[in-house]
Each structure stands twice: as structure tokens, then as C-alpha cells.
Write a protein that holds these residues in place. Structure first.
Motif, PDB file in Angstrom:
ATOM      1  N   ASP A  91       0.841  -1.200   0.000  1.00 28.32           N
ATOM      2  CA  ASP A  91       0.000   0.000   0.000  1.00 28.32           C
ATOM      3  C   ASP A  91       0.878   1.253   0.000  1.00 28.32           C
ATOM      4  OD1 ASP A  91      -2.075  -1.753   0.131  1.00 28.32           O
ATOM      5  OD2 ASP A  91      -2.469  -1.458   2.265  1.00 28.32           O
ATOM      6  N   ASN A  92       0.389   2.312  -0.619  1.00 24.28           N
ATOM      7  CA  ASN A  92       1.201   3.519  -0.776  1.00 24.28           C
ATOM      8  C   ASN A  92       0.604   4.756  -0.119  1.00 24.28           C
ATOM      9  OD1 ASN A  92       3.440   2.500  -2.268  1.00 24.28           O
ATOM     10  ND2 ASN A  92       2.125   2.352  -4.079  1.00 24.28           N
ATOM     11  N   ASP A  93      -0.272   4.569   0.864  1.00 24.99           N
ATOM     12  CA  ASP A  93      -0.735   5.731   1.612  1.00 24.99           C
ATOM     13  C   ASP A  93       0.385   6.198   2.538  1.00 24.99           C
ATOM     14  OD1 ASP A  93      -1.490   4.536   4.570  1.00 24.99           O
ATOM     15  OD2 ASP A  93      -1.792   3.076   2.962  1.00 24.99           O
ATOM     16  N   ILE A  94       0.315   7.443   2.980  1.00 22.31           N
ATOM     17  CA  ILE A  94       1.399   8.051   3.753  1.00 22.31           C
ATOM     18  C   ILE A  94       1.719   7.254   5.013  1.00 22.31           C
ATOM     19  CG2 ILE A  94       2.122  10.090   5.052  1.00 22.31           C
ATOM     20  CD1 ILE A  94       2.169  10.432   2.044  1.00 22.31           C
ATOM     21  N   GLY A  95       0.683   6.855   5.741  1.00 24.02           N
ATOM     22  CA  GLY A  95       0.907   6.110   6.978  1.00 24.02           C
ATOM     23  C   GLY A  95       1.641   4.806   6.741  1.00 24.02           C
ATOM     24  N   THR A  96       1.251   4.085   5.685  1.00 23.37           N
ATOM     25  CA  THR A  96       1.895   2.807   5.381  1.00 23.37           C
ATOM     26  C   THR A  96       3.332   3.009   4.925  1.00 23.37           C
ATOM     27  OG1 THR A  96      -0.225   1.825   4.755  1.00 23.37           O
ATOM     28  CG2 THR A  96       1.762   0.719   3.971  1.00 23.37           C
ATOM     29  N   ILE A  97       3.584   4.051   4.152  1.00 17.77           N
ATOM     30  CA  ILE A  97       4.946   4.327   3.680  1.00 17.77           C
ATOM     31  C   ILE A  97       5.879   4.587   4.856  1.00 17.77           C
ATOM     32  CG2 ILE A  97       6.368   5.993   2.434  1.00 17.77           C
ATOM     33  CD1 ILE A  97       4.063   6.314   0.455  1.00 17.77           C
ATOM     34  N   VAL A  98       5.413   5.374   5.827  1.00 10.56           N
ATOM     35  CA  VAL A  98       6.229   5.667   7.009  1.00 10.56           C
ATOM     36  C   VAL A  98       6.497   4.386   7.802  1.00 10.56           C
ATOM     37  CG1 VAL A  98       6.279   6.873   9.221  1.00 10.56           C
ATOM     38  CG2 VAL A  98       5.441   8.048   7.178  1.00 10.56           C
TER      39      VAL A  98
END
Length: 231
Positions: A91-98
Motif C-alpha cells: 500500500d502507498n498511503d502516507i501512513g503505510t509508507i512511514v
């Protein structure tokens, strides 16, 4: 396995028929399976390596490996089925990227663990290959994921489920025919921890040599220390 409890009760006390003759009433405790008045409780059986081998070889249990793809590819039981409980999280949402970046810098780097999420199709994938009456031996590396997978399948109606206590890390070489570059018990080892022992051995050797040098050649050691740049 179905957990069944039997109680010997008189027909008068249970059925209220007033008959003097006694009858045996079978009471099944646990989850209801659609038969009124009867309840069946499915239980997961936890076994050791030798018992697991017997379940597969003698009782016809199918092996379902619920580990992630990386551990499965390092080593798995020959002819097993691979249905991962966790899959790679892309997944590439901000929370998942962090979270993925933090994971890769610590758990991923030191232990070689992939960044994963729960497989939403796990139960359906099992259902597409096995009926609820199938005998399944669920395996993972440490025993935690297989227990969690067993709980999900139990709720889905599977009654004949077994897991290896503490997982494949307890399997001695040769217990099962395996496929992969590592032994089953070592499939969970990756990342920097795999070379930690070698690093410790090298550092230990250096420290021992330094101690011996200082002990037997104190004058030379003092001269070397004096050559070190002062802060």
C-alpha cells in the motif's frame, strides 16, 4: 478435533417422560452445527514434530504452510500447500509508507522480515482447496501464525486442524522431506543476525590478541598507544 462430552442421565430427569427406565443422553458441548439440541466444539490439536510426521504419513493430514513468501521459499515441506496468513504490504498511503520505512530500517534490516499485512483472502483460499472435513496440519516458523490461522479456520467450520507446537524451528533435519536452500528450522533466519555470530567471533579474537599483546609486550604496546593522535 471435535471435543465431545457424554453424560449418563435418566430419561425422567432430562426428557420428563416419567419412565422408570434409564436412558443415555449424548450432550455435545461447544459450537452449534445446525442440529437442534446438539452442540459440537472444534478443538485445535497441538503436536510435536514426530506426532506431526505421523499425522501426515499415517492419518493423511495435508500440510498447509501459512508463512510469508520469503520464509516459504527458503525452505518448506515437500508437497505442502502454501496459503500465507500474511502477505506483503505494498500500500502507498502516507501512513503505510512511514511504517514500511521504519520496519525496513529495523526489523527488515536485522531480521530479514518483510513488511506484511493480514491476507484478507486467507480463509477463502483454503476453502477453494479443502473442504471443512479435511484434515489439515498448519505450519509456520514459530507456531504463532499457525495458531492464529487455525482460529480463523475453526470459525469457518474446519474441525480437523493440527499445529506444530513452536513451529518449524523445532523440526530436526530429516524429519520431513523439504525443498529450499536452508533447513526447515533455519528458514526464519535472515538479515544481519545471521552474521552476528561471525562478527562476535572476529571481535572476540581481536580483543584476545590485543590482551595477549599488552600482557607479553607491554613496552611495545605503550609505544603504540603513544602514537595515537590526542584529542
Amino acid at each position: 478435533m471435535a471435543g465431545i462430552t457424554c453424560y449418563g442421565l435418566s430419561s425422567q430427569s432430562v426428557l420428563g417422560l416419567g419412565s422408570e427406565s434409564s436412558k443415555s443422553l449424548l450432550v455435545m458441548k461447544g459450537k452449534q452445527r445446525g442440529i437442534r439440541g446438539f452442540q459440537i466444539k472444534a478443538q485445535v490439536e497441538f503436536v510435536n514434530a514426530e506426532e506431526a510426521k505421523k499425522l501426515v504419513g499415517v492419518e493423511g493430514y495435508a500440510v498447509v504452510d501459512v508463512r510469508d513468501k520469503t520464509q516459504f521459499e527458503r525452505a518448506h515441506i515437500k508437497n505442502c500447500y502454501h496459503v500465507p496468513l500474511f502477505i506483503e504490504n505494498t500500500d502507498n498511503d502516507i501512513g503505510t509508507i512511514v511504517k514500511r520505512q521504519l520496519h525496513n530500517n529495523f526489523a527488515g534490516l536485522f531480521f530479514g522480515l518483510p513488511f506484511t499485512k493480514v491476507n484478507p483472502e486467507f480463509v477463502q483460499s483454503v476453502k477453494s482447496q479443502f473442504s471443512p472435513q479435511s484434515k489439515l496440519l498448519l505450519v509456520c516458523q514459530e507456531g504463532l501464525r499457525s495458531a492464529a490461522a487455525a482460529e480463523r479456520l475453526e470459525r469457518a467450520g474446519y474441525d480437523n486442524i493440527a499445529c506444530i507446537t513452536s513451529g518449524l524451528q523445532t523440526i530436526k533435519p530429516g524429519t520431513f522431506d523439504s525443498v529450499g536452500s536452508k533447513e526447515l528450522q533455519d528458514a526464519g533466519k535472515a538479515g544481519l543476525v545471521t552474521i552476528q555470530g561471525k562478527i562476535s567471533a572476529v571481535l572476540g579474537t581481536v580483543l584476545i590478541c590485543a590482551l595477549l599483546f599488552v600482557t607479553f609486550f607491554p613496552d611495545q604496546a605503550e609505544q603504540i598507544l603513544q602514537m595515537a593522535p590526542s584529542s
